[in-house]
Enzyme design. Structure first.
Site, PDB file in Angstrom:
ATOM      1  N   SER A   7       0.834  -1.392   0.016  1.00 18.66           N
ATOM      2  CA  SER A   7       0.064   0.006  -0.019  1.00 18.66           C
ATOM      3  C   SER A   7       0.879   1.286  -0.125  1.00 18.66           C
ATOM      4  O   SER A   7       1.703   1.472   0.895  1.00 18.66           O
ATOM      5  CB  SER A   7      -0.812  -0.085   1.257  1.00 18.66           C
ATOM      6  OG  SER A   7      -1.345   1.465   1.553  1.00 18.66           O
ATOM      7  N   HIS A  32      -1.253  -1.424  -4.277  1.00 22.48           N
ATOM      8  CA  HIS A  32      -2.387  -0.792  -3.562  1.00 22.48           C
ATOM      9  C   HIS A  32      -2.393   0.530  -3.399  1.00 22.48           C
ATOM     10  O   HIS A  32      -1.693   1.163  -2.695  1.00 22.48           O
ATOM     11  CB  HIS A  32      -2.634  -1.621  -2.383  1.00 22.48           C
ATOM     12  CG  HIS A  32      -3.917  -1.394  -1.663  1.00 22.48           C
ATOM     13  ND1 HIS A  32      -5.049  -2.192  -1.967  1.00 22.48           N
ATOM     14  CD2 HIS A  32      -4.180  -0.829  -0.689  1.00 22.48           C
ATOM     15  CE1 HIS A  32      -5.939  -1.860  -1.109  1.00 22.48           C
ATOM     16  NE2 HIS A  32      -5.648  -0.794  -0.274  1.00 22.48           N
ATOM     17  N   ASP A  34      -4.606   3.619  -1.869  1.00 25.37           N
ATOM     18  CA  ASP A  34      -5.773   4.037  -0.831  1.00 25.37           C
ATOM     19  C   ASP A  34      -6.297   5.297  -1.192  1.00 25.37           C
ATOM     20  O   ASP A  34      -5.494   6.577  -1.044  1.00 25.37           O
ATOM     21  CB  ASP A  34      -5.068   3.772   0.466  1.00 25.37           C
ATOM     22  CG  ASP A  34      -5.113   2.467   1.035  1.00 25.37           C
ATOM     23  OD1 ASP A  34      -5.987   1.636   0.941  1.00 25.37           O
ATOM     24  OD2 ASP A  34      -4.032   1.960   1.267  1.00 25.37           O
ATOM     25  N   MET A  36      -8.901   8.463  -0.168  1.00 26.57           N
ATOM     26  CA  MET A  36      -9.517   8.913   0.989  1.00 26.57           C
ATOM     27  C   MET A  36     -10.034  10.071   0.772  1.00 26.57           C
ATOM     28  O   MET A  36      -9.038  11.107   0.023  1.00 26.57           O
ATOM     29  CB  MET A  36      -8.613   8.775   2.153  1.00 26.57           C
ATOM     30  CG  MET A  36      -7.889   7.384   2.489  1.00 26.57           C
ATOM     31  SD  MET A  36      -7.196   7.387   4.029  1.00 26.57           S
ATOM     32  CE  MET A  36      -6.568   5.563   4.055  1.00 26.57           C
ATOM     33  N   HIS A  65      -8.330   1.206  -3.771  1.00 29.51           N
ATOM     34  CA  HIS A  65      -9.482   0.968  -2.645  1.00 29.51           C
ATOM     35  C   HIS A  65      -9.703   2.305  -2.617  1.00 29.51           C
ATOM     36  O   HIS A  65      -9.373   3.309  -1.905  1.00 29.51           O
ATOM     37  CB  HIS A  65      -8.468   0.435  -1.697  1.00 29.51           C
ATOM     38  CG  HIS A  65      -9.155   0.397  -0.457  1.00 29.51           C
ATOM     39  ND1 HIS A  65      -8.804   0.115   0.847  1.00 29.51           N
ATOM     40  CD2 HIS A  65     -10.602   0.142   0.097  1.00 29.51           C
ATOM     41  CE1 HIS A  65      -9.429   0.106   1.768  1.00 29.51           C
ATOM     42  NE2 HIS A  65     -10.715   0.169   1.042  1.00 29.51           N
ATOM     43  N   MET A  67     -12.109   4.802  -0.454  1.00 29.16           N
ATOM     44  CA  MET A  67     -12.689   4.941   0.750  1.00 29.16           C
ATOM     45  C   MET A  67     -13.192   6.375   0.753  1.00 29.16           C
ATOM     46  O   MET A  67     -12.721   7.213   1.370  1.00 29.16           O
ATOM     47  CB  MET A  67     -11.537   4.951   1.883  1.00 29.16           C
ATOM     48  CG  MET A  67     -11.207   3.454   2.126  1.00 29.16           C
ATOM     49  SD  MET A  67      -9.471   3.250   2.876  1.00 29.16           S
ATOM     50  CE  MET A  67      -8.452   3.464   1.558  1.00 29.16           C
ATOM     51  N   MET A 136     -11.577  -5.358   5.850  1.00 30.40           N
ATOM     52  CA  MET A 136     -10.683  -4.297   6.144  1.00 30.40           C
ATOM     53  C   MET A 136     -10.451  -4.828   7.563  1.00 30.40           C
ATOM     54  O   MET A 136     -11.390  -5.251   8.425  1.00 30.40           O
ATOM     55  CB  MET A 136     -11.360  -3.338   6.362  1.00 30.40           C
ATOM     56  CG  MET A 136     -11.470  -2.278   5.019  1.00 30.40           C
ATOM     57  SD  MET A 136      -9.855  -2.008   4.409  1.00 30.40           S
ATOM     58  CE  MET A 136      -8.999  -0.979   5.716  1.00 30.40           C
ATOM     59  N   PHE A 142      -6.020   5.121   7.967  1.00 34.40           N
ATOM     60  CA  PHE A 142      -4.567   5.215   8.366  1.00 34.40           C
ATOM     61  C   PHE A 142      -3.839   3.942   8.314  1.00 34.40           C
ATOM     62  O   PHE A 142      -4.227   3.037   8.632  1.00 34.40           O
ATOM     63  CB  PHE A 142      -4.406   5.918  10.081  1.00 34.40           C
ATOM     64  CG  PHE A 142      -5.058   7.242   9.990  1.00 34.40           C
ATOM     65  CD1 PHE A 142      -4.547   8.378   9.693  1.00 34.40           C
ATOM     66  CD2 PHE A 142      -6.242   7.215  10.783  1.00 34.40           C
ATOM     67  CE1 PHE A 142      -5.199   9.763   9.659  1.00 34.40           C
ATOM     68  CE2 PHE A 142      -7.116   8.542  10.870  1.00 34.40           C
ATOM     69  CZ  PHE A 142      -6.539   9.610  10.460  1.00 34.40           C
ATOM     70  N   GLY A 143      -2.474   4.051   8.026  1.00 37.42           N
ATOM     71  CA  GLY A 143      -1.543   2.773   7.994  1.00 37.42           C
ATOM     72  C   GLY A 143      -1.098   2.791   9.336  1.00 37.42           C
ATOM     73  O   GLY A 143      -1.258   3.668  10.362  1.00 37.42           O
ATOM     74  N   ASP A 174      -6.938  -6.298   4.511  1.00 39.25           N
ATOM     75  CA  ASP A 174      -6.003  -4.977   4.292  1.00 39.25           C
ATOM     76  C   ASP A 174      -6.046  -4.370   5.683  1.00 39.25           C
ATOM     77  O   ASP A 174      -7.188  -4.159   6.624  1.00 39.25           O
ATOM     78  CB  ASP A 174      -6.621  -3.990   3.462  1.00 39.25           C
ATOM     79  CG  ASP A 174      -6.145  -2.749   3.199  1.00 39.25           C
ATOM     80  OD1 ASP A 174      -5.055  -2.340   3.969  1.00 39.25           O
ATOM     81  OD2 ASP A 174      -6.956  -1.667   2.484  1.00 39.25           O
ATOM     82  N   GLY A 175      -4.868  -4.159   6.305  1.00 34.74           N
ATOM     83  CA  GLY A 175      -4.775  -3.345   7.702  1.00 34.74           C
ATOM     84  C   GLY A 175      -4.205  -4.355   8.807  1.00 34.74           C
ATOM     85  O   GLY A 175      -4.551  -5.391   9.029  1.00 34.74           O
ATOM     86  N   GLY A 176      -2.981  -3.797   9.223  1.00 30.49           N
ATOM     87  CA  GLY A 176      -2.295  -4.693  10.292  1.00 30.49           C
ATOM     88  C   GLY A 176      -1.864  -5.732   9.768  1.00 30.49           C
ATOM     89  O   GLY A 176      -1.245  -6.707  10.635  1.00 30.49           O
TER      90      GLY A 176
HETATM   91  C1  DX5 Z   1      -5.996   1.755   5.672  1.00 24.23           C
HETATM   92  C2  DX5 Z   1      -5.649   1.463   4.278  1.00 24.23           C
HETATM   93  C3  DX5 Z   1      -4.781   0.359   4.011  1.00 24.23           C
HETATM   94  C4  DX5 Z   1      -3.416   0.821   4.906  1.00 24.23           C
HETATM   95  C5  DX5 Z   1      -2.496  -0.199   5.517  1.00 24.23           C
HETATM   96  O1  DX5 Z   1      -7.298   2.452   5.819  1.00 24.23           O
HETATM   97  O2  DX5 Z   1      -6.891   0.845   3.491  1.00 24.23           O
HETATM   98  O3  DX5 Z   1      -4.293   0.046   2.982  1.00 24.23           O
HETATM   99  O4  DX5 Z   1      -2.511   1.331   3.936  1.00 24.23           O
HETATM  100  O5  DX5 Z   1      -1.520   0.075   6.272  1.00 24.23           O
HETATM  101  P1  DX5 Z   1      -0.953  -1.020   7.093  1.00 24.23           P
HETATM  102  O6  DX5 Z   1      -0.317  -2.191   6.663  1.00 24.23           O
HETATM  103  O7  DX5 Z   1       0.230  -0.213   7.684  1.00 24.23           O
HETATM  104  O8  DX5 Z   1      -1.933  -1.361   8.432  1.00 24.23           O
HETATM  105 ZN    ZN Z   2      -6.377  -0.160   1.487  1.00 27.34          ZN
END
Ligand code: DX5
Ligand code: ZN
Length: 222
Positions: A7, A32, A34, A36, A65, A67, A136, A142-143, A174-176
């Site tokens: 991402s 990927h 993102d 927003m 993606h 959002m 998700m 946020f990452g 996606d996420g963590g």
């Molecule tokens: C979160 C995004 C993710 C994000 C994941 O809202 O959709 O794609 O970048 O980041 P990590 O891998 O650091 O959780």
């Molecule tokens: Zn994403």
């Protein structure tokens, strides 16, 4: 083989082109992206121009993606900018079936993303319109957030639902996603692993991608 999709949210935006080329050389399967809008999620990133910039430096599939609220308004722009697949958040779509059909008609693969609180059943009557499902495993925005453990049971519930309908749709998480969580996620039957901080937050992108791929492959559900 598990698909690893870095991402770019966690990339250094002052040198985005170099970052995309670097993860491509390091073995990334997809990029990927993102998007927003500051309304659906409390953060703002980039629009079609950002996707076009990524497209200009790579031939890898670009997985967009969204959002954002009112995604229908922008689907054609993202497809024209070079998106290979586009996912929308089901919580932002009043007419989800129409939106998914719109994505396919734009030439991109159509995905639906579920927030942590949204059940897989939200997709039961649009399965024919889907090319993949995005679970998700953090609240989007946020990452670098921690993986929400209940996501694992939800992935299994999604797999059960797909089995009942005799469907095999790719599942994306996606996420963590990181070296500690990837094994448990893979064991649930996930195909596509999105990772931001676990790749761009490391010095050696190739080693980070290889670690994720090996962790996923080692625990892959049969
Ligand atoms: C979160 C995004 C993710 C994000 C994941 O809202 O959709 O794609 O970048 O980041 P990590 O891998 O650091 O959780
Ligand atoms: Zn994403």
């Amino acid at each position: 083989m598990p698909i690893i999709a870095p991402s770019i949210l966690s990339a250094d935006f002052s040198k985005l082109g170099e970052e995309v080329r670097a993860v491509e050389n390091a073995g990334a399967d997809w990029i990927h992206a993102d998007v927003m809008d500051g309304h659906f999620v409390p953060n703002i990133t980039f629009g079609p121009l950002g996707v076009r910039a990524v497209r200009s430096v790579t031939d890898l599939p670009i997985d967009v993606h969204l959002m954002i609220e009112n995604p229908d308004r922008y689907i054609d722009d993202f497809a024209a900018a070079g998106a290979s697949s586009i996912s929308v958040q089901v919580e932002a779509c009043v007419h989800l079936q129409r939106t998914l059909a719109h994505i396919r008609s734009s030439g991109a693969r159509a995905g639906a993303a579920l927030n942590p609180a949204t059940p897989p059943a939200a997709l039961e009557w649009v399965l024919d319109n889907l090319d993949y499902v995005l679970i998700m495993s953090v609240n989007p925005g946020f990452g670098g957030q921690a993986f929400i453990p209940s996501s694992l049971a939800k992935i299994r519930a999604l797999c059960d639902m797909l089995r009942v309908h005799r469907l095999t749709l790719p599942i994306q998480v996606d996420g963590g996603v990181n070296a500690d969580t990837v094994g448990d996620i893979a064991a649930c039957g996930v195909d596509v692993f999105v990772a931001g901080s676990a790749i761009f937050g490391r010095d050696d992108y190739a080693a980070a991608i290889q670690r994720l791929r090996q962790g996923a492959a080692a625990h892959r559900a049969a």
